[in-house]
Design an enzyme around this catalytic site. Structure first.
Site, PDB file in Angstrom:
ATOM      1  N   ARG A  55       0.820  -1.211   0.000  1.00 41.59           N
ATOM      2  CA  ARG A  55       0.000   0.000   0.000  1.00 41.59           C
ATOM      3  C   ARG A  55       0.855   1.263   0.000  1.00 41.59           C
ATOM      4  NH1 ARG A  55      -2.173  -3.661  -1.047  1.00 41.59           N
ATOM      5  NH2 ARG A  55      -4.094  -4.611  -0.292  1.00 41.59           N
ATOM      6  N   SER A 112     -11.308  -0.456   3.059  1.00 44.30           N
ATOM      7  CA  SER A 112     -10.519  -0.677   4.273  1.00 44.30           C
ATOM      8  C   SER A 112      -9.980   0.663   4.776  1.00 44.30           C
ATOM      9  CB  SER A 112      -9.355  -1.627   3.987  1.00 44.30           C
ATOM     10  OG  SER A 112      -9.845  -2.886   3.567  1.00 44.30           O
ATOM     11  N   GLU A 129      -5.687   4.304   5.978  1.00 39.55           N
ATOM     12  CA  GLU A 129      -5.337   4.122   4.561  1.00 39.55           C
ATOM     13  C   GLU A 129      -5.774   5.303   3.710  1.00 39.55           C
ATOM     14  OE1 GLU A 129      -6.141   0.809   1.075  1.00 39.55           O
ATOM     15  OE2 GLU A 129      -5.873   0.130   3.132  1.00 39.55           O
TER      16      GLU A 129
END
Length: 351
Positions: free
Chosen positions: A160, A239, A343
Site C-alpha cells: 500500500r 478498508s 489508509e
C-alpha cells in the site's frame, strides 16, 4: 475545462463527506490536467487532485484552493499491453481485460476509484497488487515541470505504498501501463486462501479468468466493498486501516498482549512481511478490541459487513467519521499495543 466556484466535493467521494472547494476544475484531457496544475503552481494556489474519490477524507470546512477532478478517458489494449488514462474507472477497466481473456488484475475487480490512483496506493486485494503488472507510470512532475515516464523499478512499490504516496505533492499521474498475461482464458495462479476456498481450488491453481473475477465480486459484495448507492455499508473508503507490519520484537510484545487479554490458546493472524517483519490483520485487531460489525450509535459506524470499513450512515459529517476512527485507534492501542494507520488520504484533517 469545466470550472465551478464554491463547489461541493462530497458528491465526488465514496464517503459522501467533505465541504466545498473554492474552485473546482474538471479536466478531460492530459493537456487540461497539466495546464491546471501549472496554473495552480505558478499562482501558489493549494491544489487537491481528485480521481474516483474512493480514498479521500475531506474536512467539513472543505478545501480553500483549487480542486482538480481528473476525468480523462482512454483504454488501449494491444495484445497483453494495456494503457489506461488516469480518469478511467478502474473496475470497468478490469472487466474489459477479463472480457478479453487476460489475466493479472482480475482479483482487483470491484475496487472503486480511478486507474490513476492505483499506482499511488499500490492497490491490492485477494492476492494481487497492481505493482505486479504495472510496467510504467506516465506522470506530470511538478518539480521539473515535465511529463515523465517512470518504470516499475523506480516506482518504489511496497505494501500500500509507492514513491507517489511517499512524495504526494510531486507527481500527478496521467497514464498507467500494464503487462497482462494471456493464459488461454485462465486466471493468474490463485494466491489468496479465501479466494481459493470460494473457488474450490488449491492455492496456486488457475481457473477461468471470468470465474475468478465473479467470485471476487461476490466476496467483496458480501463485505460491503462494492459500491451500491442504496447500501450505506458501501458509503466508505473500503478498508480504513492498513494491516500493521511489526518488527519481531513488536510482534513478540503483541503476542504477549493477546495471551493476556484473550488467553494463551489464541493465535492472531500472522503473515511474512520481509526479513524480521510480520504482518497481522487490522480487521482481527479491531474486532478483538471490541469494535464489532455495526459498532456505533451515531451517523458514522463500523460497517455491518466488515470491521475494516468505517461508514457514513447517511447523515454523518467528517468529524463524526474521525471521532469513530480515533476511538478505534485508541481502543486497539490500549488492548494490544498496536497503532493502526489510516489508509485513506486526509485533506484538511488528521487522526
Amino acid at each position: 475545462m469545466q470550472e465551478l466556484h464554491d463547489a461541493p466535493l462530497a458528491p465526488f467521494t465514496t464517503f459522501r463527506l467533505g465541504g466545498p472547494a473554492g474552485r473546482l476544475l474538471t479536466a478531460t484531457t492530459d493537456d487540461e490536467v497539466i495546464a491546471a496544475v501549472r496554473e495552480a503552481d505558478a499562482a501558489g494556489t493549494p491544489l487537491l487532485v481528485i480521481g474516483g474519490g474512493s480514498n479521500l477524507v475531506i474536512a467539513d470546512k472543505g478545501f480553500d484552493g483549487t480542486a482538480l477532478r481528473i476525468a480523462t478517458s482512454g483504454f488501449t489494449l494491444d495484445g497483453g499491453r494495456l494503457e489506461l488514462a488516469a480518469g478511467e474507472n478502474w473496475s470497468d477497466a478490469v472487466a474489459r481485460t477479463v472480457g478479453a481473456g487476460l489475466a493479472g488484475i482480475e482479483c482487483l475487480a470491484g475496487i472503486p476509484g480511478s486507474a490513476g490512483a492505483t499506482p499511488i496506493q499500490n492497490v491490492g486485494a485477494y492476492g494481487q497488487e497492481v505493482s505486479a503488472t504495472i510496467t510504467e507510470v506516465v506522470a506530470y512532475d511538478r518539480r521539473t515541470e515535465t511529463v515523465v515516464t517512470i518504470p516499475n523499478a523506480d516506482c518504489g512499490f511496497a505494501y500500500r505504498h509507492s514513491r507517489f504516496k511517499a512524495d504526494p505533492g510531486r507527481h500527478v499521474v496521467l497514464r498507467v501501463r500494464f503487462a497482462l498475461e494471456d493464459a488461454d482464458g485462465l486466471s493468474a495462479p490463485v494466491k489468496y486462501a479465501e479466494t481459493a476456498r470460494a473457488l474450490g481450488v488449491a492455492v496456486g491453481e488457475r481457473v477461468p479468468v471470468a470465474t475468478a473475477r465473479d467470485e471476487v465480486l461476490k466476496l467483496r459484495a458480501g463485505k460491503g466493498m462494492v459500491l451500491d448507492p442504496q447500501d450505506h455499508d458501501t458509503w466508505s473508503a473500503g478498508s480504513f486501516f492498513t494491516n500493521p507490519i511489526l518488527t519481531e520484537e513488536a510482534h513478540a510484545a503483541f503476542l504477549a498482549r493477546v495471551a493476556e487479554r484473550l488467553g494463551p490458546d489464541v493465535t492472531p493472524p500472522a503473515y511474512p512481511a520481509g526479513e524480521g517483519r510480520v504482518k497481522t490483520s487490522a480487521a482481527w485487531l479491531i474486532d478483538k478490541a471490541g469494535f464489532t460489525k455495526g459498532y456505533g450509535t451515531g451517523p458514522a459506524r463500523i460497517s455491518t459487513k466488515h470491521t475494516l470499513a468505517l461508514t457514513n450512515r447517511g447523515e454523518a459529517t467528517t468529524e463524526d467519521l474521525l471521532a469513530l476512527a480515533r476511538e478505534v485507534v485508541a481502543g486497539v492501542e490500549a488492548a494490544f499495543g498496536v497503532t493502526l494507520v489510516n489508509e485513506p488520504v486526509t485533506v484538511g484533517v488528521s487522526l
